[in-house]
Design an enzyme around this catalytic site. Structure first.
Site, PDB file in Angstrom:
ATOM      1  N   SER A   1      50.653  57.750  -2.277  1.00 29.96           N
ATOM      2  CA  SER A   1      50.592  55.433  -1.640  1.00 29.96           C
ATOM      3  C   SER A   1      49.418  55.783  -0.338  1.00 29.96           C
ATOM      4  O   SER A   1      49.643  57.255  -0.163  1.00 29.96           O
ATOM      5  CB  SER A   1      51.366  54.352  -1.961  1.00 29.96           C
ATOM      6  OG  SER A   1      51.019  53.379  -2.001  1.00 29.96           O
TER       7      SER A   1
ATOM      8  N   ASP B   1      49.533  53.312  -8.017  1.00 32.74           N
ATOM      9  CA  ASP B   1      50.382  54.060  -7.168  1.00 32.74           C
ATOM     10  C   ASP B   1      51.342  54.732  -7.623  1.00 32.74           C
ATOM     11  O   ASP B   1      52.468  54.580  -8.675  1.00 32.74           O
ATOM     12  CB  ASP B   1      50.523  52.534  -6.270  1.00 32.74           C
ATOM     13  CG  ASP B   1      51.173  52.816  -4.764  1.00 32.74           C
ATOM     14  OD1 ASP B   1      51.920  53.970  -4.582  1.00 32.74           O
ATOM     15  OD2 ASP B   1      50.743  52.434  -4.286  1.00 32.74           O
TER      16      ASP B   1
END
Length: 610
Positions: free
Chosen positions: A365, A476
């Site tokens: 991320s 993600d």
């Protein structure tokens, strides 16, 4: 009968091994007299799991690999180098061998048979104490490896490296061998040996003796003798697939394939043999006049375990190579956590100021973005400027069919800051993690364009659109592995892993009680009405990010508390919204102060400095 000088030399060798060190010199001399020499060629099995034990084996030179079979699958447990002991349980019990041991390279061993050991025990009970300590240490080591379910390469005080020409140009191999020997010499005695040196020592044609030919035993005996007197050996193979080149491969713990990145990447004869030998660990070293390029051309068709870039005029590159191949590399893994990830910038600055070398960097991320700007070579000022100047809001609202944001702004940010470089061309090794919606598996990005890989890693479900990669829809990586310390451990082996977590275990979501139904229009209207009392409620970004991380909280606690991590940093960053990028300066400062204080008091820095 062994000569007195031989026994004294062997006794001194035993004195440097923790198991034998507590014993008196007279006892060590007596043990030395009972040790039988044994030569095990590369690839040959010493004993198999289930065999009856016949004695203890001591590695005088070479390397052994220990594997265990369970449920029909063989698992590599660890490697053993010079001074290591294996098979010791056979001296105390009649149980069958618990693992299979084979020679990774040509190895000289010394064997203490069960009968000889039992007669020694009658005269020196101290030997029992040493044996029990060794057994306890070995059992703890194996238990740890089984718990974390991964292979482990134990660092060895000695290492032999064969440098082989990749491609058809022999010059890079000589350059790399010289630079490697020079860097290794900072840590202890090192010998660089090629066919010419052998023939100067042992006579014309000595280097090209084949197995079974007259003079071959003298050659291998001389090589093992000089290996025992040096911490490291650098073997420089011939360009052609000669007897000397094959001997270099059989002697090697690691084979380094060396080439100039601008040359023709067609495979050379010696590297082809090395890559076709399953027991050999091969790594690629590419020389570059400036910044790395054309790496993919060299990796295609070469199943190497790792690759390294050596740029002209950059001595830190050869230092990094040496750390990595000797098991002393350092990896930095940066976790996800939205804008809290700005704290990573402060942590990186503190690590650099403390002199901690980062050889591999990875993240998930926002940790992937931070790892990316570090891997491309930006310094602290450049990193801060790139990620704080004119960032603004990253949400570009759109009709929320796929996501609430089109993702255009984050796409532009990543493209402008990270460019179009290929991951394999980065000066430092890099990886980032995303999650496949199709396969419910984590995806590790280590090859291909850097920008799209990072974009996949930051694709927060519901906020940004997923990234299409073939048949995969990638989101993600925090959904499956928010702080991928386990992946970093696989890449640095017995080196050090620093993990930075910026996702708090408890999230302070400020809210007021509300009923079962909650109209967004009503919440919006209350905010527009200056006379209505405030009704704090969590926004969609906070709910989505916290929801996707819930399953990771417990997993992360386990993953970061075991042997994957040598230094765990948790900067104090709670209290910032999921997409609130206004507090960057405060977070950078908090990360720097926390990391600097931790490094100053933990003793971790001493592994790399002084």
């Amino acid at each position: 009968m062994a000569g007195a000088d031989y026994l004294r030399d062997l006794s001194m060798f035993l004195a440097g091994i923790p198991f034998f060190a507590p014993l008196g010199e007279a006892t060590r001399l007596e043990i030395a007299g009972h040790l039988e020499p044994l030569h095990v060629p590369a690839g040959e099995v010493l004993f198999r799991q289930g065999d009856t034990g016949d004695g203890l084996y001591l590695v005088a030179s070479g390397r052994l690999r220990v594997t265990a079979e369970a449920d029909g699958h063989a698992r590599m447990l660890y490697d053993l180098g010079r001074g290591a002991i294996v098979g010791e349980m056979a001296l105390l019990t009649n149980r069958p061998r618990a693992a299979t041991v084979h020679a990774v390279r040509d190895s000289d061993l010394r064997v203490l048979r069960v009968a000889a050991f039992r007669s020694l025990l009658e005269r020196d009970p101290a030997l029992v104490t040493g044996m029990m300590r060794l057994l306890a240490d070995r059992l703890a080591s194996v238990d740890r490896l089984l718990i974390v379910d991964r292979p482990q390469t134990l660092a060895s005080a000695s290492l032999t490296i064969a440098v082989v020409a990749a491609g058809r140009n022999p010059r890079p191999a000589a350059q790399v061998a010289g630079a490697l020997a020079g860097q290794l010499a900072h840590a202890g005695p090192v010998l660089r040996v090629d066919a010419g040196m052998v023939e100067r020592e042992l006579g014309p044609g000595a280097a090209q003796r084949r197995p079974g030919e007259a003079g071959r035993a003298e050659l291998t005996e001389w090589l093992h003798a000089v290996e025992r007197s040096h911490d490291h050996m650098v073997y420089e193979a011939d360009t052609a697939d000669t007897a000397w080149s094959r001997l270099c491969l059989s002697q090697a713990d690691v084979v380094l394939l060396a080439a100039s990145a601008g040359d023709d990447p067609a495979m050379g004869p010696v590297e082809a043999r090395a890559l076709a030998t399953p027991s050999l660990r091969c790594e690629l070293a590419l020389l570059h006049p400036a910044e790395p390029a054309r790496t993919a051309l060299w990796l295609n068709g070469r199943g190497v375990a790792d690759h390294h870039h050596l740029r002209d005029g950059r001595p830190e590159d050869i230092a990094r190579l040496v750390r990595m191949i000797t098991g002393r590399g350092c990896g930095l893994v940066l976790g996800g956590g939205g804008p809290r990830g700005f704290a990573h910038l402060g942590v990186m600055r503190a690590l650099e100021e403390a002199g901690v070398p980062i050889d591999v960097v990875g993240g998930t991320s926002i940790g992937a973005i931070m790892a990316g700007v570090f891997a491309i070579g930006m310094d602290d000022a450049e990193r801060v400027k790139a990620l704080t100047d004119n960032v603004g809001r990253l949400i570009t609202l759109t009709l929320p069919i796929v996501a609430v944001s089109s993702g255009r702004r984050v796409d532009r940010l990543i493209a402008e800051r990270l460019g179009s470089v290929a991951i394999e061309d980065l000066p430092r090794r890099f990886f980032c993690v995303s999650a496949s919606l199709n396969r419910a598996e984590e995806v590790v990005h280590e090859r291909g364009p850097l920008g799209p890989a990072v974009r996949a890693s930051v694709s927060l479900p519901g906020i940004f659109p997923p990234v299409c990669d073939g048949e995969d829809l990638l989101v993600d990586g925090a959904a499956l592995n928010n702080v991928p310390a386990d992946l970093m451990r696989d890449r640095v082996g017995s080196g050090a892993v620093i993990a930075v977590s910026v996702s708090p275990e408890v999230e302070p979501l400020v809210t007021a009680p509300f009923g079962l139904g909650l109209s967004g229009w009503r919440v919006f209207g209350r905010r527009l009405n200056p006379f209505a009392p405030p009704q704090p409620v969590p926004n969609i970004a906070d709910i989505v990010t916290r929801s996707t991380s819930l399953s990771q909280v417990r997993h992360e606690q386990t993953a970061l508390d075991d042997d994957h991590v040598d230094l765990l940093l948790r900067p104090p960053v709670a209290g910032l919204g999921a997409l609130d990028f206004k507090g960057a300066a405060v977070l950078i400062g908090a990360g720097y102060t926390y990391a600097a204080q931790t490094l100053a008091t933990s003793g971790f820095v001493q592994r790399f400095v002084g």
